[in-house]
Design a protein around this motif. Structure first.
Motif, short mmCIF file in Angstrom:
data_model
loop_
_atom_site.label_atom_id
_atom_site.label_comp_id
_atom_site.label_asym_id
_atom_site.label_seq_id
_atom_site.Cartn_x
_atom_site.Cartn_y
_atom_site.Cartn_z
N ALA A 130 1.15 -1.31 -0.05
CA ALA A 130 0.07 0.05 0.00
C ALA A 130 0.76 1.11 -0.12
N SER A 131 1.92 1.26 -0.80
CA SER A 131 2.96 2.48 -0.56
C SER A 131 2.46 3.51 -1.43
N PRO A 132 2.04 4.60 -1.07
CA PRO A 132 2.03 5.52 -1.81
C PRO A 132 2.92 6.35 -2.88
N VAL A 133 3.99 6.14 -2.56
CA VAL A 133 5.03 6.36 -3.41
C VAL A 133 5.24 5.28 -4.62
N TYR A 134 4.81 4.05 -4.19
CA TYR A 134 4.85 2.98 -5.16
C TYR A 134 3.75 3.36 -6.13
N ALA A 135 2.75 3.98 -5.64
CA ALA A 135 1.53 4.27 -6.60
C ALA A 135 1.86 5.29 -7.54
N ILE A 136 2.63 6.38 -7.22
CA ILE A 136 3.22 7.54 -7.80
C ILE A 136 4.12 6.83 -8.99
N PHE A 137 4.88 5.92 -8.56
CA PHE A 137 5.58 5.39 -9.43
C PHE A 137 4.88 4.76 -10.92
N GLY A 138 3.84 4.00 -10.23
CA GLY A 138 3.18 3.33 -11.29
C GLY A 138 2.19 4.48 -12.18
N GLY A 169 12.15 16.86 -10.52
CA GLY A 169 10.51 16.96 -10.58
C GLY A 169 9.89 15.86 -10.23
N LEU A 170 10.46 14.81 -10.38
CA LEU A 170 9.67 13.52 -9.74
C LEU A 170 9.93 13.64 -8.28
N GLY A 171 10.64 14.09 -7.69
CA GLY A 171 10.75 14.38 -6.18
C GLY A 171 9.69 15.24 -5.64
N ARG A 172 9.69 16.57 -6.60
CA ARG A 172 8.50 17.71 -6.24
C ARG A 172 7.06 17.00 -6.18
N LEU A 173 6.81 16.19 -7.35
CA LEU A 173 5.74 15.53 -7.34
C LEU A 173 5.26 14.68 -6.30
N ILE A 174 6.20 13.84 -5.68
CA ILE A 174 6.02 13.15 -4.67
C ILE A 174 5.73 13.77 -3.42
#
Length: 578
Positions: A11-19, A89-94
């Protein structure tokens, strides 16, 4: 794509963003391949100079090779810069996606639901994950899968180089795995001790005045020092292991690429299996193939810290699910109904309320009284939906308050806790609940609280800046500003917990006037008090004892029971006769 160093939990939210960003990550992965190949430009240029230019003595060939190499190096710089910007940018998105979610969970779960020990750690964990993604951590993760490509290139140069490179990669990766096996537990324990130490410091700072006044500073320091030293001991062990393996890796780097690879290349040149230029290129390619593996070793502690932060963040968010945004309801009228309420201190099994039931019509006022530890302040938190009930319900106009999103109902609720905390900002901003300052509403709330004249005498009036916690004001002034904040806007239910605990005679008079104005406006009011003088201003009284309702009814019905003198004990002789 799911970077291995951040992979943890379903249930990782970071995982979901990567997806969601898998297309962009796939492009970054491909760019990584090109970037890694372009890093070989210098070695290929050197090979061509050795094998072509020096043998042919052709200046035109040298010029062409130089221009091509400079163009490729420029392309490398551009792509590497773009990749770096994309990861930032990916870090900022997270951060943008999760910061509000973490902040919300920190308020609801971390502070209100009995887990205040976490402090601000979830925000630090989010920052650590964001930093790892934005810097060399994720870049290394994207570069590791291209190691086999370089081994294939080495095979093209000569199979012996490919075999040698494969063995070297396995040795380096084996060293990284050995370091992980030996140090991961220490790093995890060091991280946990560090979290505990920071949480203790934050709690100690909040109670600094009490600790300093009663000479508790040394005791606080010892408690913190115990946690800090435990963290340092674990971190020292992990750092010693990392330092040992770092020395081993440096030895391997120099031995494999600086000596053994060149020795193997020289042997193949002597055997006329490859050219001198190919020997140099193979050495550079081997170094390029080993670089991600060596970076993994160098970044291992950072990766483990990010992994631990990510795991804590996932656990924290899983324990505090986001509020569901239901259909908007009309503004409440203030009808309050408590139905068989059962309440425990969040995070514990300590029951504080058992089967409490009562009802108030819009505009009615209630005084909640009872001895200490009767559950009065706990009831206040339940009435406002701060603490979720274990059983029963608190209903506002028939709707279960625990199920109404806070951003829908919060503007209709007013709350004055026992310990009033003001926020850094102006007096007006605090009264306006840190929202947009509506001057008319702010002044109206201050007048309702009997505070307008007092505010005008402050150095800058309503624009007087306050320090953290309302620093610069007396406890009575903070309490009265807190009362104005509770009355701000279109409040329909106001809960006041010991509203006169810090008030002088003028404050008491202002409070009485405020209660009268609430009655005139038809605002439902619940007052928790130990003082009998407020009871004359309410409609109903609720007597709590040991978390249960002992009496509830109209003021005129309950007051005589409270003021009735206790019956004297019967004489022993009378008892004997009976």
């Amino acid at each position: 794509m799911k970077p291995a160093m951040l992979r943890k939990g379903p249930a990782s939210p970071v995982y979901a963003i990567f997806g969601e960003m898998k297309g962009a990550l796939a492009l970054l992965f491909a760019i990584g391949f090109v970037v890694n190949l372009l890093q070989l430009t210098g070695s290929v240029y050197m090979m061509q100079v050795y094998d072509r230019v020096l043998t042919s003595q052709s200046e035109a060939t040298l010029l062409a090779l130089t221009l091509i190499s400079l163009s490729l190096i420029a392309m490398y710089g551009i792509l590497e810069c773009c990749r770096g910007f994309a990861l930032i940018g990916l870090g900022r998105l997270i951060d943008r996606r999760l910061s509000s979610r973490v902040f919300e969970a920190l308020f609801v779960h971390g502070s209100l639901r009995g887990s205040d020990r976490v402090g601000a750690q979830p925000l630090r964990d989010l920052e650590q994950v964001r930093s790892f993604v934005s810097t060399t951590g994720l870049t290394t993760s994207l570069d590791v899968p291209w190691i086999p490509v370089f081994l294939v290139i080495l095979y093209i140069v000569h199979p012996f180089f490919a075999f040698f490179g494969t063995v070297a990669v396995f040795i380096v990766i084996g060293s990284a795995l050995a370091q992980a096996f030996l140090s991961t537990k220490n790093l995890a324990e060091a991280s946990n001790y560090n979290v505990q130490a920071y949480a203790f410091v934050e709690a100690s700072i909040r109670n600094a005045e009490t600790a300093e006044a009663m000479g508790m500073r040394s005791g606080v320091w010892r408690r913190w020092q115990e946690r800090h030293l435990a963290m340092l001991n674990q971190q020292q062990t992990a750092s010693q292991i990392a330092g040992s393996f770092s020395s081993v890796i440096k030895f391997l780097q120099l031995a494999l690429t600086g000596v053994l690879a060149l020795g193997l290349g020289a042997l193949l040149v002597i055997e006329q299996a490859i050219t001198p230029g190919a020997m140099i290129v193979a050495t550079f390619i081997l170094a390029r193939a080993l670089a991600p593996s060596m970076q993994v070793v160098a970044l291992w502690q950072q990766a483990m810290n990010a992994r631990a932060a990510h795991r804590r963040l996932c656990d924290f968010l899983a324990a505090a699910p986001a509020e569901k945004q239901g259909m908007s309801l009309p503004a409440p009228q203030g009808a309050l109904a408590v139905e068989n309420l059962v309440l425990a201190v969040p995070g514990t099994d300590v029951m504080v309320l058992r089967g409490v039931s009562f009802a108030l019509q819009p505009g009615e006022s209630l005084a909640v009284i009872g001895p200490s530890a009767a559950g009065k302040s706990s009831l206040a938190r339940a009435l406002l939906g701060i603490w979720p009930p274990r059983g029963g319900a608190v209903r506002l106009d028939g709707a279960d308050l625990a199920r109404i999103p806070r951003d829908q109902v919060g503007q209709y609720l007013g709350y004055l806790p026992q310990d009033v905390e003001l926020f850094e900002g102006t007096v007006a901003e605090n009264i306006a609940r840190l929202g947009a300052v509506d001057s008319e509403k702010v002044v109206a709330a201050a007048r309702d609280a009997g505070l307008h004249d007092l505010i005008l005498h402050l150095p800058e009036g309503y624009d007087t800046p306050l320090g953290p916690g309302g620093r610069g004001l007396s406890p009575g002034q903070r309490q009265r500003i807190g009362l104005a904040r509770a009355l701000y806007g279109a409040t329909q239910l106001v809960v006041l917990d010991e509203p006169n605990s810090n008030l002088d005679a003028d404050g008491e008079a202002a409070l009485a006037m405020a209660l009268g104005r609430l009655r005139e406006k038809g605002v439902t009011t619940v007052i928790i008090t130990h003082r009998a003088n407020i009871l004359a201003a309410v409609d109903k009284i609720l007597l709590l004892r040991a978390g249960a309702v002992e009496a509830f009814g109209r003021r005129d019905e309950i007051l005589p029971r409270l003021t009735r003198p206790a019956q004297p004990p019967r004489p022993v002789t009378a008892i004997a006769k009976n």
